[in-house]
Design a protein around this motif. Structure first.
Motif, PDB file in Angstrom:
ATOM      1  N   CYS A 154       0.845  -1.121  -0.004  1.00  0.00           N
ATOM      2  CA  CYS A 154       0.023  -0.080   0.118  1.00  0.00           C
ATOM      3  C   CYS A 154       0.776   1.358   0.075  1.00  0.00           C
ATOM      4  O   CYS A 154       0.720   2.151  -0.537  1.00  0.00           O
ATOM      5  CB  CYS A 154      -1.129  -0.128   1.143  1.00  0.00           C
ATOM      6  N   LYS A 213      -5.440   4.637  -4.478  1.00  0.00           N
ATOM      7  CA  LYS A 213      -5.952   2.923  -4.760  1.00  0.00           C
ATOM      8  C   LYS A 213      -5.821   2.378  -3.505  1.00  0.00           C
ATOM      9  O   LYS A 213      -5.088   2.519  -2.502  1.00  0.00           O
ATOM     10  CB  LYS A 213      -4.691   2.595  -5.743  1.00  0.00           C
ATOM     11  N   ASP A 214      -7.105   1.370  -3.266  1.00  0.00           N
ATOM     12  CA  ASP A 214      -7.034   0.681  -1.977  1.00  0.00           C
ATOM     13  C   ASP A 214      -6.480  -0.613  -2.277  1.00  0.00           C
ATOM     14  O   ASP A 214      -7.304  -1.613  -2.635  1.00  0.00           O
ATOM     15  CB  ASP A 214      -8.515   0.588  -1.533  1.00  0.00           C
ATOM     16  N   GLN A 228      -5.399  -3.030  -0.298  1.00  0.00           N
ATOM     17  CA  GLN A 228      -6.072  -4.154   0.467  1.00  0.00           C
ATOM     18  C   GLN A 228      -7.236  -4.680  -0.036  1.00  0.00           C
ATOM     19  O   GLN A 228      -7.741  -5.963   0.097  1.00  0.00           O
ATOM     20  CB  GLN A 228      -6.348  -3.688   1.891  1.00  0.00           C
ATOM     21  N   ASN A 229      -8.076  -3.904  -0.921  1.00  0.00           N
ATOM     22  CA  ASN A 229      -9.371  -4.477  -1.394  1.00  0.00           C
ATOM     23  C   ASN A 229      -9.397  -5.106  -2.647  1.00  0.00           C
ATOM     24  O   ASN A 229     -10.179  -5.612  -3.110  1.00  0.00           O
ATOM     25  CB  ASN A 229     -10.294  -2.940  -1.586  1.00  0.00           C
ATOM     26  N   LYS A 238      -4.005   7.303   8.514  1.00  0.00           N
ATOM     27  CA  LYS A 238      -5.189   6.836   7.298  1.00  0.00           C
ATOM     28  C   LYS A 238      -4.433   6.819   6.121  1.00  0.00           C
ATOM     29  O   LYS A 238      -3.260   7.265   6.174  1.00  0.00           O
ATOM     30  CB  LYS A 238      -6.266   7.721   6.978  1.00  0.00           C
ATOM     31  N   ARG A 239      -4.966   6.309   4.892  1.00  0.00           N
ATOM     32  CA  ARG A 239      -4.141   6.459   3.670  1.00  0.00           C
ATOM     33  C   ARG A 239      -3.190   7.622   3.327  1.00  0.00           C
ATOM     34  O   ARG A 239      -1.998   7.557   3.143  1.00  0.00           O
ATOM     35  CB  ARG A 239      -4.882   5.642   2.584  1.00  0.00           C
ATOM     36  N   HIS A 297      -7.953  -4.049   6.884  1.00  0.00           N
ATOM     37  CA  HIS A 297      -7.519  -2.511   6.923  1.00  0.00           C
ATOM     38  C   HIS A 297      -7.055  -2.231   8.521  1.00  0.00           C
ATOM     39  O   HIS A 297      -7.584  -2.222   9.171  1.00  0.00           O
ATOM     40  CB  HIS A 297      -8.578  -1.539   6.566  1.00  0.00           C
TER      41      HIS A 297
END
Lengths: 260, 260, 260, 260
Positions: A148, D2-3, D5-6, B196-197, D57
């Motif tokens: 990430c 971008k996520d 983890q998803n 958070k991201r 998350h």
């Protein structure tokens, strides 16, 4: 002198495990590349105790351990030791655990320079009603680089040392060296004791090219263990000392392939 | 009952320190932002023992500690406690050390979300011939990103969690919060409990832009401490859990500014 | 590739110690009775860093350690290693510390049965401006039986395991075995890995006949060290895991006999 | 952003537990005598991860923990926290573990003087498919005095500090204080932080009058737990730091009363 331990006990409580723990002891273990390796173990030994006996005889555990002085600690020695304990202590179950640092020689990826690196290895042997069972474990350090963090950042990515503990049951010998290599293949990059500058460049770029969440390490390792016919049961625990947090991320998976 | 400790000793050996150690105790400490903070300390208390006494009276240390139940642990309480021990135990020197987790509220750099983060704090007070001396310590986690790895690699750079221990003597109050901020400013990036991201992107890039060897952390911290007129003595120890090695890098510096 | 560590540093801060820590390494150490003993060390190695250098070269510490592969770790090897580090890293001071479990054979007092018992040993070598200094340490377990508890109670006396750490500087070789015997002589009774019933009776009665406060252990040990002409400096730390308390009692003494 | 983890995962490996570990956090816990008690916990939080998700998350665990800031940590808070994690992280299972020092006030047996003594307490809550389960644990120190050593020796008996870990499942509240008292009743004597001389005489004689092997501690505790209708499951582990050996004796028993 009176044998207090041999008194009859009337409380009607059988005990799962009674014995000695944290016994430090010098041992010789099997080593794939050099035949044997000298190290120092922390040993735990116990037996089940039927309800009618007041106590076990603790000194007999140490006598049994001293009796292993000239053995190479491995599956055969553990089987003999657990059987010896069942006999000496008139028990139906015995368990022994040896934990020890184990050293492998690592070759730096570019310079080829060799150095020794330690991991934590363990052997747990159990004899139940005459049947022997063994779990072999290693805990090795690796690098994890966060997918990430890499994806969202313009440059760099946080990475860190992670500890991967792998315990397995096997039908055919899997060396500590092989278990460590499986662990390393599932990570962003392996660790080394000695790296020259060209090597440091190599492993930095290798880790950046192979980002892994703790979830990825568990899964890549599980996929390899699922395919390895020698392994019937495994337990994986990955703990990553996140370099952006003051706490750890972890993931765990246990699977009995025989139960499928 | 006979007071064995009060017997005369003929061995002619005075003892530097005798007392109790690893006493866990709930305490309330001073907190810059909230007045006070409840935590749990591991306490050590000792006195010097003249050659003619057989032993000290260990229970009096605990009585003195119980007497602090309603005190806020800080410079004044430690001075009172060491003086109390000198009096109760007829000693010329007394030393008390409190080690405890201390929590600060951290605000994430982009989202602004708050969370609590713990560090290890300590207060060591000594009373010698009536004169009180105190050393204040924190051990806080930070990130270090390797300048060499960044320089030589086409992408990425190895980074990791490092522990920075800072002990100081001061002439005027320096809060734990200030000491932690000094430590964080000398590192590649601070740690957070909650990111958070958008925050994770920020700290990843911040660390990449601020590479630091353990030597750099020590030096940046030393430069700041040298300039701070409230601080007369300091000791720095940085230990970095290198993410490419299975061992740590470290650097240490101790300086008495009064001796210059 | 650029040598970032070799850059000139302008912060004008010399560093006391920079190096590596927690390096696990298999070693062979000198053993009085068997010539040598294989064990596993945790190694720390550092040098002083002049203010003008940006960083030290961490990989050279490991190269120097690998260069000791075939050495027996003892005074000569430590002197060579510290000199090698001063040379390789262009430093005026170098320090190396090896900590390792060391095993001695103990013979039970009545049955005469032998077993191995581990203690924690250490060797710390320092080279300053060409001059070598070494501190030899052991930390061994013993039993302490409380003189006060014995005196005031109608029967029994509380007793417990205590850890005695002894560090010495010497002008002539004092073996680990001798240091451990000194520690044991100063206590209520020594520990054993293997005792049969007749031995257990013996050590129970021995301890009851020799009550010792932590203060007594320090003093008896100090008296013996004061009389031993081979020893020029010593530091003693006794920590007793009191069996009536949930905390420890301790006593400490450091003395430089050369300074008298 | 971008996520990662998803992302969909194709390795087809569901993970038992993924989350955060070693999160230090100040908490307030329920206290039988004072309503509440402030302490510091080490927290672990995890969820199960279905095979199709790349990652969990991690920041949401900390958000959930911060959401407990004003809760008293106990059964209700743990149930709410595990349900919250299942919801926030779209998981069928969640587990949280809080470990923390817990203090009780002990009154010395003769003098009646009060002091605080710490034990290690823990609460482990699990939510599986909507059903909540909790295990409550304490680890308290006690004294064990060896029955064999007493029986065979003309005077005295070796004794030592032992750690008793007790974990239980209950249908009705059993306080930490009650669990500690059960542990103490099964031992040779309880520990105290503060004892005057008359108290020390009392506990020395109490221990001598109540010799207990580790086997006896387990059994006496098991008998009491078997009779307590509030308790449906228990696990006992006793580890005794034998004062004549450099290793520990131990005994363990786990029993599910519902399975009888």
């Amino acid at each position: 002198m009176k044998d207090v331990q041999n008194e009859r006990d009337s409380r009607n409580v059988a005990i799962d495990r009674v014995g000695v723990r944290n016994v430090r002891y010098p041992v010789v273990v099997l080593d794939r590349d050099n035949g044997t390796q000298s190290t120092v173990a922390s040993v735990s030994m116990s037996v089940s105790l039927p309800h009618e006996y007041r106590g076990t005889h603790m000194s007999r555990f140490i006598e049994a351990l001293e009796g292993c002085r000239d053995s190479r600690i491995g599956p055969a020695a553990l089987e003999a030791l657990t059987q010896c304990l069942c006999g000496k202590l008139d028990a139906t179950e015995a368990e022994v655990v040896f934990r020890f640092p184990y050293f492998i020689v690592k070759r730096a990826p570019v310079s080829g320079i060799e150095s020794r690196m330690g991991c934590d290895a363990s052997l747990r042997g159990t004899c139940r009603a005459g049947e022997f069972d063994m779990v072999t474990g290693v805990e090795a350090g690796v690098q994890t680089l966060c997918p990430c963090s890499k994806e969202i950042s313009s440059q760099g990515a946080h990475n860190q040392r992670a500890a991967v503990r792998l315990d397995v049951r096997m039908t055919e010998l899997v060396w500590f060296e092989e278990m460590i290599q499986m662990v390393e293949r599932s990570s962003s990059a392996p660790l080394f004791t000695l790296l020259k500058r060209a090597d440091e460049k190599y492993v930095t770029e290798q880790a950046y090219a192979n980002p892994r969440f703790v979830e990825d390490v568990v899964r890549d390792l599980a996929v390899e263990l699922n395919q390895d016919g020698r392994i019937t049961w495994y337990s994986i625990s990955v703990t990553s000392a996140e370099s952006i947090h003051n706490h750890d991320a972890f993931a765990e998976l246990r699977r009995d392939k025989r139960g499928d």
